[in-house]
Scaffold this active site. Sequence first.
Site, PDB file in Angstrom:
ATOM      1  N   CYS A  52      -5.187   4.619  -9.316  1.00 38.41           N
ATOM      2  CA  CYS A  52      -5.793   5.211  -8.124  1.00 38.41           C
ATOM      3  C   CYS A  52      -5.755   4.254  -6.936  1.00 38.41           C
ATOM      4  O   CYS A  52      -5.857   4.684  -5.788  1.00 38.41           O
ATOM      5  CB  CYS A  52      -7.228   5.632  -8.410  1.00 38.41           C
ATOM      6  SG  CYS A  52      -8.324   4.282  -8.921  1.00 38.41           S
ATOM      7  N   ARG A  82      -3.271   1.653  -6.575  1.00 38.86           N
ATOM      8  CA  ARG A  82      -1.982   1.022  -6.324  1.00 38.86           C
ATOM      9  C   ARG A  82      -0.850   1.834  -6.946  1.00 38.86           C
ATOM     10  O   ARG A  82      -1.044   2.525  -7.970  1.00 38.86           O
ATOM     11  CB  ARG A  82      -1.955  -0.407  -6.873  1.00 38.86           C
ATOM     12  CG  ARG A  82      -1.945  -0.516  -8.378  1.00 38.86           C
ATOM     13  CD  ARG A  82      -2.002  -1.956  -8.871  1.00 38.86           C
ATOM     14  NE  ARG A  82      -3.264  -2.572  -8.523  1.00 38.86           N
ATOM     15  CZ  ARG A  82      -3.391  -3.570  -7.631  1.00 38.86           C
ATOM     16  NH1 ARG A  82      -2.324  -4.064  -7.030  1.00 38.86           N
ATOM     17  NH2 ARG A  82      -4.578  -4.076  -7.357  1.00 38.86           N
ATOM     18  N   HIS A  92       1.821 -12.327  -8.675  1.00 43.75           N
ATOM     19  CA  HIS A  92       1.148 -11.066  -8.348  1.00 43.75           C
ATOM     20  C   HIS A  92       0.877 -10.251  -9.605  1.00 43.75           C
ATOM     21  O   HIS A  92      -0.237  -9.722  -9.783  1.00 43.75           O
ATOM     22  CB  HIS A  92       2.005 -10.258  -7.377  1.00 43.75           C
ATOM     23  CG  HIS A  92       1.413  -8.931  -7.006  1.00 43.75           C
ATOM     24  ND1 HIS A  92       0.311  -8.803  -6.192  1.00 43.75           N
ATOM     25  CD2 HIS A  92       1.758  -7.663  -7.371  1.00 43.75           C
ATOM     26  CE1 HIS A  92       0.011  -7.529  -6.042  1.00 43.75           C
ATOM     27  NE2 HIS A  92       0.857  -6.811  -6.761  1.00 43.75           N
ATOM     28  N   GLN A  98     -10.173  -2.062 -16.591  1.00 40.33           N
ATOM     29  CA  GLN A  98      -9.324  -0.876 -16.712  1.00 40.33           C
ATOM     30  C   GLN A  98      -7.875  -1.192 -16.349  1.00 40.33           C
ATOM     31  O   GLN A  98      -6.940  -0.680 -16.967  1.00 40.33           O
ATOM     32  CB  GLN A  98      -9.851   0.254 -15.824  1.00 40.33           C
ATOM     33  CG  GLN A  98      -9.151   1.586 -16.057  1.00 40.33           C
ATOM     34  CD  GLN A  98      -9.761   2.711 -15.236  1.00 40.33           C
ATOM     35  OE1 GLN A  98     -10.537   2.465 -14.311  1.00 40.33           O
ATOM     36  NE2 GLN A  98      -9.426   3.941 -15.552  1.00 40.33           N
TER      37      GLN A  98
END
Length: 459
Positions: free
Chosen positions: A50, A52, A99, A116
């Site tokens: 939701c 990315r 990243h 999550q």
Amino acid sequence: MHIVAVGLNYRTAPVQIRERFAIQERELPEALRRLRATKSIMECVIVATCNRTEIYAVVDRLKWNGHSIRSFIDQWFGVTRDVYENHLYIYKDQTAIRHLFRVACGLDSMIIGETQILGQVKNAFLLAQRQGTTGTIFNELFKQAVTLAKRVHSETEIGENPVSVSYAAVELGKRIFGRFDGKTVMMIGAGKMGELTGKYLHENGVGKMIVANRTYSKAEELARQFHGIACQWDEILQYMDETDIVISSTGSDSYVLEAGQTGEALKKRGSRPLFIIDIAVPRDIDPQIGDFPNVFLYDIDDLQMIVESNLQERKKETGKIEGWIEQQMDLFAQWYQALGVGPVIQALQMKANEIHQETMKDLFNKLPDLSERERKVISKLSKSIANQLMRDPILRVKEMAVGRNRDMAIDMFTQLFALEEWLEKASRKDPRPDAESAAKEQHGNKWQEEALPAIGLVQ
């Protein structure tokens, strides 16, 4: 080969942009196949949540990666570049690896340290593996990322204070009403996020909980868990008259509540306020509903400031975790640098195996009276001798392959063992696993629970 990460997230793009790049779970296999077929893409994984949408890829030519991935984005999402160009980020090699590690560890999340995202990264990798879009590099990189993230959540306190998106939604409701006693909350969606939201609402003493879901049995199951009532999907608007707060978190690709029908249903409420918290991406609630009198609509981006107090406690752990990430990057760098020695070792093993097979064939022809057991014993012992002779040279060339003179060491090793012909044979083999072997790897191999060793087949 180069590693790139291309995407947009809650920091670079508002929800009205992010929802245009959402990929439903059922669409991911085809998206991966299309992406893998794109020019210059050798391996790929798509992480879609939701907050990315990110594409990770191994590319053979760095200068092509931006054009190739943008072309895929244009075609898959059906958008023009002016829509997303200012929101897109592209990370390359070390920056891309860092990243990914930060994302998996929860350091790049809206809610720092949330767990999550770890499951989402792992599932994204396993799906790509089943689709055959990962290979040597990503099979190692994503396993290291998941292993590191597990260590972070087990050895630090970054997840101690609850600050999930569901938690933030309930906290917002508490700020509005103070207490949930006597209040009626409608939850639209009975998935994982809905279940977590229900848990927080129940713990905060909500007066009445109504659960709506497209699959009514799931609504019944979740409602029963929290002593609420289930609502048929087409009855949502009928319950709006008695509802104080609506929290919506479905996976729908269109609005669950549209302005026209909802406006008619809200007329029965008079001047009573209705608070709607939309934590779905794409959004469940038509933004025009927020313009109705006495309706207060919040979306997922409005939750970012709700959890700052708990986040401060979590941020104390980030310095330690950033250090672990740098260490893990060094381990992956060593693994990757040693990757070039893999074909040489494979060539040596192929040559040794063929020499062993030919020798055993000649020996058994000269000694035809040997029993089956005697043949097995001789074959096993002779193979053990060959393996022991190769062991130290292989270890030494691995060590030299991560030094400054790695190319010279590999060339010398190749010449000493006369492996030129065998290297050519080894190069004909495709190192990328097919979908079947990837699935076997997924189900048959347990991942290490600690940091991987510095030296492997590849760096």
